[in-house]
Write an enzyme that holds these catalytic residues in place. Structure first.
Site, mmCIF file in Angstrom:
data_model
loop_
_atom_site.group_PDB
_atom_site.id
_atom_site.type_symbol
_atom_site.label_atom_id
_atom_site.label_comp_id
_atom_site.label_asym_id
_atom_site.label_seq_id
_atom_site.Cartn_x
_atom_site.Cartn_y
_atom_site.Cartn_z
ATOM 1 N N TYR A 228 0.853 -1.423 0.222
ATOM 2 C CA TYR A 228 0.284 -0.337 0.300
ATOM 3 C C TYR A 228 1.030 1.321 0.384
ATOM 4 O O TYR A 228 0.274 2.652 0.421
ATOM 5 C CB TYR A 228 -0.838 0.037 0.767
ATOM 6 C CG TYR A 228 -2.289 -1.044 1.089
ATOM 7 C CD1 TYR A 228 -2.043 -2.474 1.113
ATOM 8 C CD2 TYR A 228 -3.023 -0.774 1.044
ATOM 9 C CE1 TYR A 228 -2.795 -3.069 0.523
ATOM 10 C CE2 TYR A 228 -4.714 -1.378 1.171
ATOM 11 C CZ TYR A 228 -4.744 -2.447 0.974
ATOM 12 O OH TYR A 228 -5.079 -3.320 0.921
ATOM 13 N N LYS B 130 3.859 -13.908 5.936
ATOM 14 C CA LYS B 130 4.762 -14.973 4.485
ATOM 15 C C LYS B 130 5.860 -15.093 4.578
ATOM 16 O O LYS B 130 6.646 -14.870 3.443
ATOM 17 C CB LYS B 130 3.350 -14.892 4.075
ATOM 18 C CG LYS B 130 3.625 -15.620 2.426
ATOM 19 C CD LYS B 130 2.752 -16.788 2.864
ATOM 20 C CE LYS B 130 2.236 -18.107 1.691
ATOM 21 N NZ LYS B 130 1.810 -19.663 1.687
ATOM 22 N N ASP C 191 -2.088 -17.659 5.720
ATOM 23 C CA ASP C 191 -3.595 -18.543 4.671
ATOM 24 C C ASP C 191 -3.406 -19.027 6.014
ATOM 25 O O ASP C 191 -5.303 -19.890 6.067
ATOM 26 C CB ASP C 191 -2.496 -19.344 3.313
ATOM 27 C CG ASP C 191 -1.172 -20.112 3.163
ATOM 28 O OD1 ASP C 191 -0.692 -18.768 4.716
ATOM 29 O OD2 ASP C 191 -0.141 -20.673 2.773
ATOM 30 N N ASP D 188 -5.744 -5.204 5.908
ATOM 31 C CA ASP D 188 -6.852 -5.163 4.633
ATOM 32 C C ASP D 188 -7.321 -6.398 5.013
ATOM 33 O O ASP D 188 -9.604 -6.357 5.009
ATOM 34 C CB ASP D 188 -5.897 -4.795 4.471
ATOM 35 C CG ASP D 188 -7.443 -3.801 2.750
ATOM 36 O OD1 ASP D 188 -8.564 -3.654 4.026
ATOM 37 O OD2 ASP D 188 -7.191 -3.154 1.915
#
Ligand code: NAD
Length: 358
Positions: free
Chosen positions: A123, A190, A223, A247
């Protein structure tokens, strides 16, 4: 008297902002509203969706509450929300997800605090369009530095994550946990794939955690986190994430407590605070006096607490809970069956809450 900047936003923003303004005003807390228009219609009139006057007003008043603002997909202006967060260094997006008494949900006892880093990551707004000179140069540089090739028809978005940015957001999460008697902080990443951005976030989080031995710390790959949250949300407490995962996971968490219509949020920095619902401008419902004003009103409850108006916040929360529990004067999204003709309008729901304020 508090001076507060009120940004109604666009789409359904002005309808829910008006409802929130009336309900917050009815608590009796003395507020002088400094109303500042921003968004898609302002862009058409003033050539920018976020005129400097809006920023100046927030800088002067230090506290703001804002309705959602549309961001055109793919083309057009940059997100007003992202620009505000970066310009005012509102580095923390705080999104509590708690089951509200009386709301129909699949889970009864969700109580999560989502803490999203707000200024870095994908972002950051560093992007190069397909075929642009910048994209060409980046592709050349990457080939030179790594020997790896990127297809020439690629668009490129850069993902910067710093020690500074990670440190302060993780510290915020631990401080929040301490002040609010929470037991555990979970860092989400991640890092197995993005070793130098998410990996750095994780390593920094582990370092910060050592300074808070009274609070349990763990990490989860994003995930797996999503799967765990929809299966056993009760295992989690405070969750801290880089911008993009934050988000996505905060919308997921909003789904666990009954949907975007009731999910509030706050963007916080060292100097300024901007309170806003998690949801967007829902433009298809614009002007219909239909959508749920609760996310914005509950953002107002967070604002009252930020101002130190704890008793008013408590009274307002109790009034909301009573309206929701009764289930009569609630908007369509809170009715058990779709298309229920007895659904309240946005303004009727606000009136019902005002009626319960004692
Ligand atoms: P959205 O949150 O506006 O709407 C998605 C769906 O959620 C709606 O169709 C509706 O079914 C439901 N919903 C949202 N708000 C609701 C409410 N108050 N009451 C009942 N149901 C509600 O998401 P979107 O359609 O992806 O985004 C629309 C626009 O809003 C986009 O331009 C997006 O960029 C922008 N947006 C702005 C913000 C912000 O201003 N902070 C946040 C997210 C999205």
């Amino acid at each position: 008297m508090y001076n507060i900047t009120l940004i109604p936003g666009d789409g359904t923003g002005p309808e829910i902002a008006e409802a929130a303004k009336r309900v917050i005003g009815a608590t009796g807390v003395p507020i002088q509203w400094d109303i500042q228009e921003a968004g898609i219609e302002v862009f058409e009139k003033e050539g920018t969706p976020l005129p400097q006057r809006v920023i100046d007003s927030i800088k002067k008043n230090r506290v703001s509450i804002k309705g959602p603002v549309t961001t055109p997909v793919g083309t057009g202006f940059r997100s007003v929300n992202v620009t505000l967060r970066q310009t005012l260094d509102l580095y923390c997006c705080l999104r509590p997800s708690r089951t509200f008494r009386g709301v129909r949900t699949r889970f009864d006892h969700v109580d999560l605090i989502i803490i999203r880093e707000n200024t870095e990551d994908l972002y950051a707004g560093i992007e190069f369009a397909k075929g642009s000179e910048g994209a060409g140069k980046i592709i050349g540089l990457i080939r030179e530095l790594t020997g790896k090739s990127i297809r020439p028809d690629s668009g490129i978005s850069i993902k910067p994550i710093s020690v500074f940015g990670s440190e302060r957001i993780v510290r915020f999460a631990f401080e929040y946990a301490r002040k609010n008697n929470r037991k555990k902080v979970t860092a989400v990443h991640k890092a197995n794939i993005m070793k130098y951005s998410d990996g750095l976030f994780l390593e920094t989080a582990k370092d910060v955690a050592k300074r808070y031995p009274d609070i349990e710390f763990e990490d989860r790959i994003v995930d797996n986190m999503c799967m765990q949250l929809v299966q056993k949300p009760e295992l989690y407490d405070v969750i801290v994430l880089p911008n993009l995962y934050g988000d996505i996971v905060s919308d997921l968490a909003a789904g666990l407590i009954g949907g975007l219509g009731i999910a509030p949020g706050a963007n916080l920095g060292e100097e300024y605070a901007v309170f806003e619902p998690v949801h967007g401008s829902a433009p298809k419902y614009k002007g219909l006096n239909k959508v749920n004003p609760l996310a914005m009103i509950l953002s107002g409850v967070m604002m009252l607490r930020h101002l130190g108006e704890f008793a008013a916040a408590e009274r307002l929360e109790t009034a909301i809970a009573s309206v929701v529990e009764e289930g009569r004067h609630v908007t369509y999204d809170m009715k058990p069956l779709p298309g229920d003709p007895t659904a309240a309008t946005t303004s009727q729901m606000a009136d019902a809450i005002i009626g319960k304020l004692i």
